[in-house]
Enzyme design. Sequence first.
Site, mmCIF file in Angstrom:
data_model
loop_
_atom_site.group_PDB
_atom_site.id
_atom_site.type_symbol
_atom_site.label_atom_id
_atom_site.label_comp_id
_atom_site.label_asym_id
_atom_site.label_seq_id
_atom_site.Cartn_x
_atom_site.Cartn_y
_atom_site.Cartn_z
ATOM 1 N N HIS A 189 -13.805 6.432 -3.917
ATOM 2 C CA HIS A 189 -14.382 7.562 -4.665
ATOM 3 C C HIS A 189 -15.839 7.239 -5.024
ATOM 4 O O HIS A 189 -16.180 6.990 -6.178
ATOM 5 C CB HIS A 189 -13.517 7.711 -5.928
ATOM 6 C CG HIS A 189 -13.735 8.922 -6.754
ATOM 7 N ND1 HIS A 189 -14.975 9.407 -7.097
ATOM 8 C CD2 HIS A 189 -12.840 9.736 -7.366
ATOM 9 C CE1 HIS A 189 -14.826 10.460 -7.873
ATOM 10 N NE2 HIS A 189 -13.542 10.690 -8.055
ATOM 11 N N GLU A 293 -16.714 11.372 -1.133
ATOM 12 C CA GLU A 293 -15.644 10.371 -1.112
ATOM 13 C C GLU A 293 -14.954 10.338 0.251
ATOM 14 O O GLU A 293 -14.696 11.384 0.840
ATOM 15 C CB GLU A 293 -14.611 10.717 -2.191
ATOM 16 C CG GLU A 293 -15.242 10.951 -3.552
ATOM 17 C CD GLU A 293 -14.311 11.686 -4.512
ATOM 18 O OE1 GLU A 293 -13.087 11.465 -4.463
ATOM 19 O OE2 GLU A 293 -14.810 12.500 -5.307
#
Length: 321
Positions: A189, A293
């Site tokens: 992420h 991400e």
Amino acid sequence: MVTVQQLNTRFGINGQLGFREDAPVKGTPPDTRPASGLGAASGLTIAEINNPQATASLCLQGAHLMAWQPRSQPAPVVWLSRDAKLTAGKSIRGGVPVCWPWFGAHASEPGFSAHGFARTAPWRVIESGTEPNGATRLTLRLMENEKTRTQWPHDSRLELTVIVGETLRMELTTENTGESDFIISEALHTYFKISDIGAVQVTGLAGCDYWDKVGISTLKKQDGIIRFAGETDRVYINSATECVIEDDGLKRRIRVAKSGSLTTVVWTPWTAKAEKMGDLGQPDGWREMLCVESANAIDNAVKIAAGTKHTLIVECRAESL
Ligand code: BG6
């Protein structure tokens, strides 16, 4: 419990990789803490990398990369909120949280934390070294505990290798060490530092289908370049190609290339959500970050057969324009 001294003896690399405990500096009042706000005494262990190509730091809790700045860049490439806090058992706002073994909300258990437990669990260092090109390598393994086993009752081994140099490479490997198959969703992420959300655009996802998570989740198709004018929370499926963040303000391009990942998530919270979240650097710290991400989620969740492994790899690079 492995001490910082033991980690330094076993895995430290002279002048390039060292470990320290996140402890308060004696006599330092809170208002003289570093700009990151990470001066509190969490007791968590941090790996600091400082080599001729780049600097980086990583918290062993969550194997959470908190910073990366290649020496060629005047500004960090990985963003960390100035309100980020290091707290045992809590995720850090910014950097690169490891979302695993599920991405987003758990499919059936609303009480389980969003994005899984890997980002808040303790990890153990298992290897370090220097790559032939001078970059520094560090490998960590997730340590299972009673809590993780109640949420993920599968025999598995999760490892993250981070290679810090002019390029940042991260390899997340899930091994199924048991006798039955399981399914995971996951993400690295990455929060990237940008000049301002109004000054950037993302290329590489034109024509891809995405789940638009703002409001009721709806499947849409990306038309051309992505620009930002409001809350954006999109899960692009079947998207394997490189994405590029073009930043007119910082006059740079961040390239995010990957393999073993079919999903790309693009997220910016915008004003109201940022205010609600409260740890993005009020009032407008959120404008200086963008998440692109590399993931496997929703339609692209990965089935890992017994006795096999799956690896998600991300390589980030910044180029001046
Ligand atoms: C993104 C999700 O990946 O992470 C967003 O798509 C979410 O929906 C964001 O808000 C941050 O999540 P968290 O759990 O770290 O606050």
